[in-house]
Design an enzyme around this catalytic site. Structure first.
Site, PDB file in Angstrom:
ATOM      1  N   HIS A  47       0.813  -1.214   0.000  1.00  0.00           N
ATOM      2  CA  HIS A  47       0.000   0.000   0.000  1.00  0.00           C
ATOM      3  C   HIS A  47       0.850   1.268   0.000  1.00  0.00           C
ATOM      4  O   HIS A  47       0.371   2.335  -0.373  1.00  0.00           O
ATOM      5  CB  HIS A  47      -0.983  -0.004   1.175  1.00  0.00           C
ATOM      6  CG  HIS A  47      -0.390   0.364   2.496  1.00  0.00           C
ATOM      7  ND1 HIS A  47      -0.006  -0.567   3.432  1.00  0.00           N
ATOM      8  CD2 HIS A  47      -0.118   1.576   3.059  1.00  0.00           C
ATOM      9  CE1 HIS A  47       0.463   0.040   4.504  1.00  0.00           C
ATOM     10  NE2 HIS A  47       0.420   1.345   4.300  1.00  0.00           N
ATOM     11  N   ASP A  77       0.277  -7.546   1.620  1.00  0.00           N
ATOM     12  CA  ASP A  77       0.665  -6.141   1.772  1.00  0.00           C
ATOM     13  C   ASP A  77       2.183  -5.980   1.778  1.00  0.00           C
ATOM     14  O   ASP A  77       2.744  -5.221   2.557  1.00  0.00           O
ATOM     15  CB  ASP A  77       0.069  -5.520   3.041  1.00  0.00           C
ATOM     16  CG  ASP A  77       0.112  -3.992   3.007  1.00  0.00           C
ATOM     17  OD1 ASP A  77       0.205  -3.425   1.909  1.00  0.00           O
ATOM     18  OD2 ASP A  77       0.084  -3.366   4.083  1.00  0.00           O
ATOM     19  N   SER A 158       4.714   2.785   7.979  1.00  0.00           N
ATOM     20  CA  SER A 158       4.390   1.644   7.131  1.00  0.00           C
ATOM     21  C   SER A 158       5.581   1.264   6.260  1.00  0.00           C
ATOM     22  O   SER A 158       6.169   2.109   5.589  1.00  0.00           O
ATOM     23  CB  SER A 158       3.187   1.965   6.238  1.00  0.00           C
ATOM     24  OG  SER A 158       2.007   2.016   6.989  1.00  0.00           O
TER      25      SER A 158
END
Length: 302
Positions: A47, A77, A158
Site C-alpha cells: 500500500h 501487503d 508503514s
C-alpha cells in the site's frame, strides 16, 4: 533502576543496528519506509508503493538511492524494491522468524513517521494471529496472521522494521490500528517465499480454496485420542469455491491440510501457492464428533 538500564541498553542496541538500514521512501505523492533485506533489495508495504513503478529511498545518514518496484502483493501487503545500484544501499538487516514470537515479548519499531527519519519506538507483542482487512482494486481481502504491538506507530511507519531484542527483523510494520496499537506483517517461511516470488516473477501466484476460519480448541476427548489441541474452525465456506465443491462446511474443524497439521489460517495459506493449483489437496476435518476426509482441487486466485 537496573531493570530500566537493561531495557534501555537493549533498545539502544537494536536501534543502533537497525536504524541505518531502514529508509524513507518516496513514490509519486506517497511515502513510507522500507527495510534493506538483501543486496540491492528493499522490502516495504504494497500500500506504500501503490501503482508506482519507481521511487527514491533516503537513509538517515543522507544516502539516497533510486529504485524500481520489482513486484507487489496486495494479499500480504508486501512489495519488493530493487535499487538501481546496489552499492547505494547499506548492509541488509538480519531476518528473524515471527513464528517464534510470544505475547509480551519486547519489540522495537524503526521507521520514518511523519517524515521524521530514523525514528525508534519500543513496546511488546500485544497479540498474534490478527487479521487485517485490505483491498485489491474492488476486491476486499484479508492479510492473515498479523502481529499486533503497542510500540507506537504513526503515518510513515508503514514498511518499516519491527525487530526483536536481538535486532532481527520479525515484521514489516503495516498499519496503525488505533491509539496505542500497531500491526505488522510477520517475517516467516511464508513471507520469505512471497518475497522470493516477487523478486523472481514480480508477482505471487496463489491457489484458492475459499474458506475463512479462526483457531479453535479440539474437544477434550478428541484431543486425548489424537494428541491434538487445536485446529481451524471454518466460519465461512465461499459458495462455488473449491472448498464448497469438496464438501467442506461452516462449523467444520480443520485438523489437517495436505496431510499436515493445521492450527490456524497460516497453516492453510502456507500450502496455497502456485504448486497447489489444480492438484488434489486432502483435507481432514472434525464434524459432529467424527473425522471426515475430503479432497479439494484449488484453483488459481485471481
Amino acid at each position: 533502576m537496573d531493570e530500566l538500564d537493561s531495557y534501555s541498553r537493549t533498545v539502544a542496541a537494536v536501534a543502533a543496528e537497525i536504524t541505518g538500514k531502514v529508509a524513507a521512501v518516496r513514490v509519486g505523492r506517497g511515502s513510507g519506509s522500507a527495510v534493506v533485506t538483501g543486496e540491492g533489495v528493499l522490502v516495504t508495504n504494497a500500500h506504500v508503493v501503490g501503482d508506482a513503478s519507481r521511487g527514491r529511498a533516503d537513509f538517515a545518514d543522507g544516502t539516497q538511492a533510486e529504485f524500481v518496484v520489482a513486484g507487489t502483493d496486495q494479499l500480504s501487503d508486501l512489495a519488493v524494491l530493487r535499487a538501481r545500484r546496489s552499492a547505494d544501499l547499506p548492509e541488509p538487516v538480519r531476518l528473524g522468524d515471527a513464528d517464534s514470537l510470544v505475547v509480551g515479548q519486547l519489540v522495537v519499531a524503526v521507521g520514518n513517521p511523519l517524515g521524521l527519519a530514523g525514528s525508534v519506538t519500543a513496546g511488546v507483542v500485544s497479540a498474534l494471529g490478527r487479521s487485517l482487512p485490505t483491498r485489491s482494486g474492488r476486491a476486499a481481502r484479508v492479510v492473515e496472521d498479523v502481529i499486533q504491538t503497542d510500540a507506537p506507530l504513526n503515518p510513515g511507519n508503514s514498511g518499516g522494521a519491527l525487530a526483536d531484542h536481538r535486532a532481527r527483523v520479525v515484521g514489516i510494520n503495516t498499519a496503525v490500528a488505533g491509539i496505542g496499537l500497531g500491526l505488522a506483517v510477520p517475517v516467516n517461511a511464508t513471507t520469505r517465499r512471497i518475497l522470493a516470488a516477487l523478486l523472481e516473477d514480480g508477482r505471487v501466484r496463489r491457489a484458492y480454496l475459499g474458506v475463512v476460519g479462526t483457531p479453535a480448541p479440539v474437544p477434550a476427548d478428541i484431543a486425548r485420542r489424537y494428541g491434538r489441541k487445536d485446529g481451524l474452525r471454518l466460519v465461512e465456506v465461499i459458495s462455488g469455491s473449491p472448498a464448497a465443491k469438496a464438501g467442506l462446511r461452516p462449523g467444520d474443524l480443520v485438523l489437517d491440510v495436505g496431510r499436515r497439521q493445521v492450527h490456524d489460517a497460516q497453516g492453510v495459506q502456507s500450502q496455497l501457492f502456485a504448486d497447489a493449483i489444480g492438484r488434489p489437496l486432502p483435507v481432514t476435518v472434525l464434524r459432529n464428533g467424527a473425522m471426515v476426509d475430503v479432497v479439494a482441487v484449488p484453483t488459481e486466485l485471481s
